[in-house]
Every structure is written in structure tokens, then in C-alpha cells.
Design a protein around this motif. Structure first.
Motif, mmCIF file in Angstrom:
data_model
loop_
_atom_site.group_PDB
_atom_site.id
_atom_site.type_symbol
_atom_site.label_atom_id
_atom_site.label_comp_id
_atom_site.label_asym_id
_atom_site.label_seq_id
_atom_site.Cartn_x
_atom_site.Cartn_y
_atom_site.Cartn_z
ATOM 1 N N VAL A 13 0.832 -1.208 0.000
ATOM 2 C CA VAL A 13 0.000 0.000 0.000
ATOM 3 C C VAL A 13 0.867 1.259 0.000
ATOM 4 O O VAL A 13 0.595 2.220 -0.736
ATOM 5 N N ALA A 14 1.922 1.272 0.785
ATOM 6 C CA ALA A 14 2.777 2.460 0.886
ATOM 7 C C ALA A 14 3.463 2.793 -0.430
ATOM 8 O O ALA A 14 3.739 3.964 -0.714
ATOM 9 N N ARG A 15 3.692 1.787 -1.273
ATOM 10 C CA ARG A 15 4.456 1.994 -2.509
ATOM 11 C C ARG A 15 3.575 2.105 -3.747
ATOM 12 O O ARG A 15 4.086 2.318 -4.844
ATOM 13 N N SER A 16 2.260 1.971 -3.601
ATOM 14 C CA SER A 16 1.367 1.905 -4.763
ATOM 15 C C SER A 16 0.558 3.180 -4.940
ATOM 16 O O SER A 16 0.037 3.746 -3.985
ATOM 17 N N ALA A 17 0.414 3.594 -6.204
ATOM 18 C CA ALA A 17 -0.472 4.701 -6.560
ATOM 19 C C ALA A 17 -1.864 4.192 -6.899
ATOM 20 O O ALA A 17 -2.850 4.936 -6.811
ATOM 21 N N VAL A 18 -1.936 2.929 -7.299
ATOM 22 C CA VAL A 18 -3.195 2.288 -7.661
ATOM 23 C C VAL A 18 -3.242 0.932 -6.975
ATOM 24 O O VAL A 18 -2.244 0.205 -6.960
ATOM 25 N N ILE A 19 -4.381 0.605 -6.399
ATOM 26 C CA ILE A 19 -4.628 -0.741 -5.876
ATOM 27 C C ILE A 19 -5.666 -1.391 -6.777
ATOM 28 O O ILE A 19 -6.715 -0.816 -7.064
ATOM 29 N N LEU A 20 -5.371 -2.619 -7.214
ATOM 30 C CA LEU A 20 -6.287 -3.383 -8.051
ATOM 31 C C LEU A 20 -6.691 -4.641 -7.296
ATOM 32 O O LEU A 20 -5.860 -5.506 -7.022
ATOM 33 N N SER A 21 -7.967 -4.725 -6.944
ATOM 34 C CA SER A 21 -8.484 -5.874 -6.197
ATOM 35 C C SER A 21 -9.149 -6.856 -7.151
ATOM 36 O O SER A 21 -10.138 -6.527 -7.807
ATOM 37 N N VAL A 22 -8.560 -8.069 -7.228
ATOM 38 C CA VAL A 22 -9.132 -9.157 -8.022
ATOM 39 C C VAL A 22 -9.103 -10.386 -7.124
ATOM 40 O O VAL A 22 -8.095 -11.089 -7.028
ATOM 41 N N CYS A 23 -10.197 -10.644 -6.444
ATOM 42 C CA CYS A 23 -10.238 -11.698 -5.434
ATOM 43 C C CYS A 23 -11.608 -12.383 -5.475
ATOM 44 O O CYS A 23 -12.510 -11.920 -6.170
ATOM 45 N N PRO A 24 -11.782 -13.485 -4.754
ATOM 46 C CA PRO A 24 -13.115 -14.089 -4.688
ATOM 47 C C PRO A 24 -14.145 -13.090 -4.160
ATOM 48 O O PRO A 24 -13.826 -12.265 -3.292
ATOM 49 N N PRO A 25 -15.366 -13.121 -4.681
ATOM 50 C CA PRO A 25 -16.360 -12.110 -4.316
ATOM 51 C C PRO A 25 -16.583 -11.946 -2.816
ATOM 52 O O PRO A 25 -16.749 -10.823 -2.335
ATOM 53 N N HIS A 26 -16.566 -13.057 -2.076
ATOM 54 C CA HIS A 26 -16.851 -12.962 -0.645
ATOM 55 C C HIS A 26 -15.776 -12.181 0.104
ATOM 56 O O HIS A 26 -16.015 -11.722 1.224
ATOM 57 N N ALA A 27 -14.589 -12.018 -0.511
ATOM 58 C CA ALA A 27 -13.488 -11.343 0.167
ATOM 59 C C ALA A 27 -13.360 -9.872 -0.214
ATOM 60 O O ALA A 27 -12.532 -9.162 0.357
ATOM 61 N N ALA A 28 -14.173 -9.385 -1.146
ATOM 62 C CA ALA A 28 -13.982 -8.037 -1.685
ATOM 63 C C ALA A 28 -14.032 -6.956 -0.608
ATOM 64 O O ALA A 28 -13.181 -6.059 -0.558
ATOM 65 N N ALA A 29 -15.031 -7.008 0.261
ATOM 66 C CA ALA A 29 -15.160 -5.969 1.291
ATOM 67 C C ALA A 29 -14.042 -6.066 2.323
ATOM 68 O O ALA A 29 -13.533 -5.041 2.796
ATOM 69 N N ASP A 30 -13.627 -7.299 2.666
ATOM 70 C CA ASP A 30 -12.544 -7.465 3.632
ATOM 71 C C ASP A 30 -11.226 -6.914 3.087
ATOM 72 O O ASP A 30 -10.453 -6.291 3.820
ATOM 73 N N VAL A 31 -10.964 -7.160 1.813
ATOM 74 C CA VAL A 31 -9.754 -6.607 1.189
ATOM 75 C C VAL A 31 -9.807 -5.082 1.221
ATOM 76 O O VAL A 31 -8.815 -4.416 1.557
ATOM 77 N N ALA A 32 -10.962 -4.515 0.898
ATOM 78 C CA ALA A 32 -11.102 -3.054 0.928
ATOM 79 C C ALA A 32 -10.872 -2.507 2.333
ATOM 80 O O ALA A 32 -10.201 -1.479 2.511
ATOM 81 N N ARG A 33 -11.419 -3.173 3.334
ATOM 82 C CA ARG A 33 -11.228 -2.709 4.716
ATOM 83 C C ARG A 33 -9.759 -2.769 5.128
ATOM 84 O O ARG A 33 -9.260 -1.863 5.811
ATOM 85 N N ALA A 34 -9.056 -3.827 4.713
ATOM 86 C CA ALA A 34 -7.646 -3.947 5.064
ATOM 87 C C ALA A 34 -6.821 -2.829 4.439
ATOM 88 O O ALA A 34 -5.923 -2.260 5.076
ATOM 89 N N VAL A 35 -7.134 -2.485 3.198
ATOM 90 C CA VAL A 35 -6.419 -1.403 2.519
ATOM 91 C C VAL A 35 -6.782 -0.057 3.138
ATOM 92 O O VAL A 35 -5.914 0.795 3.375
ATOM 93 N N ALA A 36 -8.058 0.149 3.419
ATOM 94 C CA ALA A 36 -8.498 1.414 4.012
ATOM 95 C C ALA A 36 -7.867 1.638 5.380
ATOM 96 O O ALA A 36 -7.553 2.778 5.746
ATOM 97 N N ALA A 37 -7.666 0.562 6.125
ATOM 98 C CA ALA A 37 -7.060 0.689 7.451
ATOM 99 C C ALA A 37 -5.644 1.240 7.385
ATOM 100 O O ALA A 37 -5.143 1.818 8.361
ATOM 101 N N LEU A 38 -5.023 1.104 6.209
ATOM 102 C CA LEU A 38 -3.661 1.619 6.009
ATOM 103 C C LEU A 38 -3.668 3.002 5.378
ATOM 104 O O LEU A 38 -2.626 3.502 4.954
ATOM 105 N N ARG A 39 -4.859 3.615 5.295
ATOM 106 C CA ARG A 39 -5.044 5.000 4.834
ATOM 107 C C ARG A 39 -4.561 5.202 3.398
ATOM 108 O O ARG A 39 -3.963 6.229 3.051
ATOM 109 N N PHE A 40 -4.865 4.249 2.548
ATOM 110 C CA PHE A 40 -4.509 4.381 1.132
ATOM 111 C C PHE A 40 -5.272 5.542 0.512
ATOM 112 O O PHE A 40 -6.484 5.658 0.681
#
Length: 279
Positions: free
Chosen positions: A59-86
């Protein structure tokens, strides 16, 4: 133009190839190996993705985050990234309902990111002309430019976040629900002892259906585990539009019964799938 760094979450069968396309478009593509499986590591290495180690470093090194994961994990991935203040561009390219996409957008935008909704139609994009990434949202065109002149074609929709996910849900409602239906038809016919007779009738009146039933098993059985969440998202999409959602929920049940084929070395036969569906 300065090189853009993209953080890919995660290099599954689809995500890894999408990452390779971004590399072909001139981007640097990172992934995070912490907690990931050996097959994920092998795919990432084969497609030239750089290992950032942990999510925080990615997250610290990226200008763009691209989430491609199983549907059930989409919100959890977003929360994990948001917690790092992306605070860059967050592209969710998962098979989720429009309402889920808007929820993911709200999660990441509260932390300072700009959200782009995405939906992938087609197989992993190894060759041109096979796969489209539909995008919607304020920075959709900017996100699409990351894949210019690569095997992954991008199409920007004139609509807000949720539009790309709605298109994906509509497309997959046909392809994946009909696959579930035709597999269940073969299972029913086998249970009643009329499978061969049904195949003969299909050959006379609908000659593409025997091969389509075989193809449904070959293409779907080992991926059924991840289709369950997609069908549930699809049911939510139809219900949200005021439409019956029973077809999609039934398809979810079909795929749930086939989830045990996830790690199979080869696709099962139609007869094996029929027995599994009836058990």
C-alpha cells in the motif's frame, strides 16, 4: 510519463494475468506474499510481479490498488487497505453486486482513496480479443489507460460506481446460471435413467446442448467454490432491482455442492458431477 506502481490483490488465476497485462502497459506491479499460498507465489513469479512482502509495504508503494479476489473477500480486502489509509485510486474488479461495489467504494473513500468500479468479462487475458474490463466512476478512464495496448481491453461506462458491476452480474447471470442449470439437468436425467435418451433428443432438436453440458462441467466444476459467492452477489443484484432471485440462489446451491472439486488435478466427468449433485 513516470512509471506507475500498481498493488495487485491478489494473483489468482485471473488476477495474476491481469497484473501481467498492467506490466505490459508499462506499470510496475507489486503483490504481497504474506499469508499467500504456494500456487499464488508461483503465478506471481511466472507473470513477473514484484513481491512487496506485506500488505502495508504494498500500500505504501502503490499509486493504484487493483483488487481481483473471490467475491466474498472483496469488502474485507477493501477494509484492510483502508485501514492503512490508502489515498490513491482503488479499482475493485470483482464479481460483486452493484450495492456491494458501492459499499466497497464507501469503505476506501472514507480513508481518502478514489474508487473505480470494475467488472471482468472473459477468461484470463493472455491474448487480445478475449477479455474486457468494464469500468465506471470518476477516474475510470485513467484506470483504463493503465492497460492500453495490452491483451486486456478496457471499456469505460457512462455511469457511476456500480454500473460496471451491474454489467458483469448481467453477463454472468447468463453464462454461469445456464451452466449450473444444464449440469443439474444431466444429474436429474441420470437419476431417472433417461440421460442417454435426453442426449439423443438434444442431438436431434438442439444439437449444441450435449457439448455445452460437457463444457459446463469442464469449465465450472473446479471453480465452483468461488462461484458460490458470485451467485449470491447476483441474487442480491436481482433482488435489488425488484426481480426474483431464486434462479441465482439455486445456482449458488449447485456450485456449493461442487465445491469439493476445488483442488482436483483434472475436471470430473459429467457422471461424477451428477452423482455429487445428487448426494
Amino acid at each position: 510519463m513516470a512509471e506507475i506502481t500498481i498493488g495487485l490483490l491478489h494473483p489468482g488465476e485471473m488476477g495474476s494475468v491481469v497484473g501481467a497485462c498492467a506490466r505490459a502497459g508499462g506499470a510496475r506491479v507489486l503483490w504481497a506474499s504474506e499469508g499467500r499460498s504456494a500456487p499464488s507465489r508461483a503465478r506471481a513469479a511466472a507473470d513477473g510481479l514484484e513481491d512487496a512482502g506485506a500488505l502495508g509495504a504494498l500500500v505504501a508503494r502503490s499509486a493504484v490498488i487493483l483488487s481481483v479476489c473471490p467475491p466474498h473477500a472483496a469488502a474485507d480486502v477493501a477494509r484492510a487497505v483502508a485501514a492503512l489509509r490508502f489515498s490513491g485510486i482503488y479499482v475493485d474488479a470483482n464479481a460483486i453486486a452493484p450495492a456491494t461495489a458501492r459499499n466497497v467504494g464507501a469503505i476506501v473513500e472514507r480513508a481518502g482513496a478514489t474508487f473505480v468500479d470494475g467488472g471482468i468479462v472473459g477468461p484470463p487475458p493472455r491474448t487480445r480479443g478475449t477479455t474486457r474490463l468494464y469500468l465506471s466512476g470518476r477516474e475510470a478512464k485513467r484506470a483504463g489507460a493503465l492497460f492500453a495496448e495490452t491483451p486486456l481491453e478496457t471499456i469505460t461506462l457512462d455511469g457511476p460506481p456500480g454500473a460496471a458491476s451491474a454489467l458483469k452480474m448481467g453477463y454472468a447471470a447468463w453464462t454461469k446460471c445456464t451452466a449450473a442449470l444444464i449440469m443439474s439437468i444431466r444429474a436429474m436425467a441420470g437419476a431417472e435413467g433417461v440421460d442417454e435418451a435426453l442426449l439423443r433428443e438434444w442431438q436431434r432438436s438442439q444439437p449444441d446442448l450435449p457439448a455445452r453440458s460437457e463444457a459446463a462441467v469442464k469449465s465450472s466444476a473446479r471453480k465452483a467454490w468461488r462461484f458460490v459467492g458470485e451467485m449470491e452477489e447476483m441474487a442480491a443484484t436481482f433482488a435489488g432491482a425488484g426481480l426474483p432471485d431464486g434462479v441465482q440462489r439455486a445456482a449458488a446451491d449447485i456450485y456449493r455442492r461442487l465445491a469439493g472439486y476445488k483442488d482436483a488435478a483434472a475436471p470430473p466427468s459429467v457422471a461424477e458431477v451428477a452423482r455429487t449433485l445428487r448426494s
